[in-house]
Motif scaffolding. Structure first.
Motif, PDB file in Angstrom:
ATOM      1  N   LYS A   1       0.891  -1.051  -0.010  1.00 20.32           N
ATOM      2  CA  LYS A   1       0.054   0.010   0.014  1.00 20.32           C
ATOM      3  C   LYS A   1       0.843   1.222   0.083  1.00 20.32           C
ATOM      4  CE  LYS A   1      -3.700   2.166   2.711  1.00 20.32           C
ATOM      5  NZ  LYS A   1      -4.261   2.124   4.125  1.00 20.32           N
ATOM      6  N   GLU A   2       1.955   1.371   0.969  1.00 16.28           N
ATOM      7  CA  GLU A   2       2.803   2.498   0.808  1.00 16.28           C
ATOM      8  C   GLU A   2       3.496   2.615  -0.270  1.00 16.28           C
ATOM      9  OE1 GLU A   2       2.721   4.747   2.883  1.00 16.28           O
ATOM     10  OE2 GLU A   2       1.615   3.805   4.875  1.00 16.28           O
ATOM     11  N   LEU A   3       3.748   1.463  -0.935  1.00 21.45           N
ATOM     12  CA  LEU A   3       4.818   1.481  -2.308  1.00 21.45           C
ATOM     13  C   LEU A   3       3.913   2.216  -3.116  1.00 21.45           C
ATOM     14  CD1 LEU A   3       7.062  -1.206  -3.622  1.00 21.45           C
ATOM     15  CD2 LEU A   3       5.469   0.066  -5.059  1.00 21.45           C
ATOM     16  N   PHE A   4       2.528   1.709  -3.478  1.00 20.28           N
ATOM     17  CA  PHE A   4       1.677   2.293  -4.387  1.00 20.28           C
ATOM     18  C   PHE A   4       1.591   3.783  -4.224  1.00 20.28           C
ATOM     19  CE2 PHE A   4      -2.573   3.531  -5.814  1.00 20.28           C
ATOM     20  CZ  PHE A   4      -2.246   2.758  -7.376  1.00 20.28           C
ATOM     21  N   ALA A   5       1.648   4.120  -2.926  1.00 24.59           N
ATOM     22  CA  ALA A   5       1.315   5.598  -2.595  1.00 24.59           C
ATOM     23  C   ALA A   5       2.885   6.253  -2.643  1.00 24.59           C
ATOM     24  CB  ALA A   5       0.827   5.616  -1.014  1.00 24.59           C
ATOM     25  N   GLY A   6       3.673   5.599  -3.014  1.00 24.63           N
ATOM     26  CA  GLY A   6       5.016   6.229  -3.128  1.00 24.63           C
ATOM     27  C   GLY A   6       5.843   6.770  -1.943  1.00 24.63           C
ATOM     28  N   ASN A   7       5.410   6.225  -0.856  1.00 25.58           N
ATOM     29  CA  ASN A   7       5.990   6.630   0.466  1.00 25.58           C
ATOM     30  C   ASN A   7       7.335   5.705   0.710  1.00 25.58           C
ATOM     31  OD1 ASN A   7       6.556   7.372   3.069  1.00 25.58           O
ATOM     32  ND2 ASN A   7       4.467   7.368   3.644  1.00 25.58           N
ATOM     33  N   ALA A   8       8.240   6.254   0.050  1.00 24.56           N
ATOM     34  CA  ALA A   8       9.644   5.663   0.166  1.00 24.56           C
ATOM     35  C   ALA A   8      10.267   5.250   1.833  1.00 24.56           C
ATOM     36  CB  ALA A   8      10.989   6.387  -0.479  1.00 24.56           C
TER      37      ALA A   8
ATOM     38  N   ALA B   1       8.425   5.225   4.395  1.00 29.68           N
ATOM     39  CA  ALA B   1       7.678   3.964   5.002  1.00 29.68           C
ATOM     40  C   ALA B   1       7.796   2.656   4.606  1.00 29.68           C
ATOM     41  CB  ALA B   1       5.959   4.438   4.778  1.00 29.68           C
ATOM     42  N   VAL B   2       8.078   2.641   3.216  1.00 25.45           N
ATOM     43  CA  VAL B   2       8.460   1.203   2.624  1.00 25.45           C
ATOM     44  C   VAL B   2       9.730   0.633   3.245  1.00 25.45           C
ATOM     45  CG1 VAL B   2       8.997  -0.111   0.487  1.00 25.45           C
ATOM     46  CG2 VAL B   2       7.145   1.521   0.499  1.00 25.45           C
ATOM     47  N   SER B   3      10.635   1.708   3.110  1.00 22.24           N
ATOM     48  CA  SER B   3      11.913   1.247   3.902  1.00 22.24           C
ATOM     49  C   SER B   3      11.966   0.460   5.194  1.00 22.24           C
ATOM     50  CB  SER B   3      13.014   2.356   3.741  1.00 22.24           C
ATOM     51  OG  SER B   3      14.320   2.105   4.373  1.00 22.24           O
ATOM     52  N   GLU B   4      11.077   1.421   6.169  1.00 22.03           N
ATOM     53  CA  GLU B   4      10.933   1.098   7.592  1.00 22.03           C
ATOM     54  C   GLU B   4      10.248  -0.089   7.627  1.00 22.03           C
ATOM     55  OE1 GLU B   4       9.374   4.478   8.927  1.00 22.03           O
ATOM     56  OE2 GLU B   4      11.103   5.616   9.051  1.00 22.03           O
ATOM     57  N   LEU B   5       9.123  -0.291   6.828  1.00 21.37           N
ATOM     58  CA  LEU B   5       8.319  -1.438   7.113  1.00 21.37           C
ATOM     59  C   LEU B   5       9.082  -2.680   6.541  1.00 21.37           C
ATOM     60  CD1 LEU B   5       4.887  -0.049   5.759  1.00 21.37           C
ATOM     61  CD2 LEU B   5       5.145  -1.017   7.972  1.00 21.37           C
ATOM     62  N   THR B   6       9.823  -2.700   5.502  1.00 25.17           N
ATOM     63  CA  THR B   6      10.599  -3.628   4.968  1.00 25.17           C
ATOM     64  C   THR B   6      11.479  -4.294   5.942  1.00 25.17           C
ATOM     65  OG1 THR B   6      10.731  -2.793   2.549  1.00 25.17           O
ATOM     66  CG2 THR B   6      12.168  -4.482   3.199  1.00 25.17           C
ATOM     67  N   GLN B   7      11.947  -3.621   6.671  1.00 20.61           N
ATOM     68  CA  GLN B   7      13.133  -3.904   7.780  1.00 20.61           C
ATOM     69  C   GLN B   7      12.261  -4.500   8.876  1.00 20.61           C
ATOM     70  OE1 GLN B   7      16.532  -3.415   7.922  1.00 20.61           O
ATOM     71  NE2 GLN B   7      15.979  -4.988   9.331  1.00 20.61           N
ATOM     72  N   LYS B   8      11.137  -3.658   9.127  1.00 19.94           N
ATOM     73  CA  LYS B   8      10.101  -4.539  10.346  1.00 19.94           C
ATOM     74  C   LYS B   8       9.816  -5.498   9.888  1.00 19.94           C
ATOM     75  CE  LYS B   8       6.212  -3.169  13.172  1.00 19.94           C
ATOM     76  NZ  LYS B   8       4.784  -2.669  12.918  1.00 19.94           N
ATOM     77  N   ALA B   9       9.285  -6.015   8.592  1.00 17.98           N
ATOM     78  CA  ALA B   9       8.843  -7.017   8.314  1.00 17.98           C
ATOM     79  C   ALA B   9       9.972  -8.150   8.417  1.00 17.98           C
ATOM     80  CB  ALA B   9       8.416  -7.253   6.898  1.00 17.98           C
TER      81      ALA B   9
ATOM     82  N   MET C   1       9.860   1.564  -4.240  1.00 17.37           N
ATOM     83  CA  MET C   1      10.310   0.244  -4.425  1.00 17.37           C
ATOM     84  C   MET C   1      11.920   0.223  -4.205  1.00 17.37           C
ATOM     85  SD  MET C   1       9.671  -2.978  -6.033  1.00 17.37           S
ATOM     86  CE  MET C   1      10.805  -4.227  -6.505  1.00 17.37           C
ATOM     87  N   LYS C   2      12.715   1.085  -4.778  1.00 21.24           N
ATOM     88  CA  LYS C   2      14.116   0.903  -4.683  1.00 21.24           C
ATOM     89  C   LYS C   2      14.732   1.042  -3.105  1.00 21.24           C
ATOM     90  CE  LYS C   2      17.035   2.367  -8.351  1.00 21.24           C
ATOM     91  NZ  LYS C   2      16.600   2.366  -9.670  1.00 21.24           N
ATOM     92  N   ALA C   3      13.752   1.921  -2.398  1.00 22.36           N
ATOM     93  CA  ALA C   3      13.998   1.932  -0.952  1.00 22.36           C
ATOM     94  C   ALA C   3      13.804   0.658  -0.051  1.00 22.36           C
ATOM     95  CB  ALA C   3      12.967   3.140  -0.359  1.00 22.36           C
TER      96      ALA C   3
END
Length: 213
Positions: free
Chosen positions: A10-17, A19-27, A70-72
């Motif tokens: 969802k955050e990736l779709f919204a372009g929130n780099a 949040a994506v980076s932090e959530l990826t680490q969290k996952a 996505m890159k983040a």
């Protein structure tokens, strides 16, 4: 269970780099495998971007922002994927042909392909045939993508394919072509394996050519 992966998408779709980076680490911290995060989060989000882009519901700027997000996520994930020995679905060499300095379309395709799990080797713009041939020999890709944005540089695609033949590498790869003036008819005439009208379709076509669908 996979709420966090849905959130990444969802955050990736919204372009929130960020949040994506932090959530990826969290996952990853929560015990999801790199493969699960890649497929269930990042690729899932990028697929949604591709679908909306194809349907003209979002446009190039939104895609670029999503690709940046996505890159983040990939920066966090890449070392982990390497550690666990996760192989990319295929290797893809891309470049804008000699004499052509346009790169937005090429960059979009590269990002979408990366978003679909391909390893992308981007040769940049104004790429002569020799450089494509060298990359084929060096990286052993399954696919080569050539982009031309001008009617005057389209001819270069034909020349490149001839050069691939002469260098003995044409049979090693599937060749995809695209760009504003390029058509399916032109792709057939020059002997390319595939043509895609836009970046989202390029992913579908690539998978089709490699039998990954």
């Amino acid at each position: 269970m996979s709420d966090i992966l849905d959130q990444i998408a969802k955050e990736l779709f919204a372009g929130n780099a960020k949040a994506v980076s932090e959530l990826t680490q969290k996952a990853l911290d929560e015990g999801f495998s790199p493969q699960e995060v890649l497929n269930g989060g990042l690729i899932k989000g990028m697929n949604q971007v591709g679908e909306k882009f194809k349907a003209n519901e979002i446009y190039v700027p939104e895609v670029l922002i999503a690709a940046r997000a996505m890159k983040a996520g990939m920066e966090v994930l890449k070392p982990k994927l390497a550690e666990t020995g996760v192989e990319p679905v295929a290797r893809f060499v891309i470049g804008t042909v000699k004499g052509d300095l346009h790169d937005i379309g090429k960059n979009l395709v590269a990002m979408m392909m990366e978003g679909a799990g391909f390893e992308v080797i981007d040769l940049g713009i104004d790429v002569p045939a020799e450089k494509f041939i060298q990359a084929i020999k060096e990286h052993q890709p399954q696919l080569v993508g050539m982009s031309a944005l001008l009617t005057t540089t389209m001819i270069q695609i034909r020349e490149n394919l001839k050069a691939f033949q002469e260098a003995g590498v044409r049979d090693q790869v599937k060749v995809m072509v695209g760009g504003a003036p390029v058509t399916q008819k032109f792709a057939d005439e020059v002997g390319a394996d595939g043509y895609a009208p836009d970046a989202a379709s390029a992913v579908d076509k690539a998978k089709e050519l490699l039998g990954l669908n």
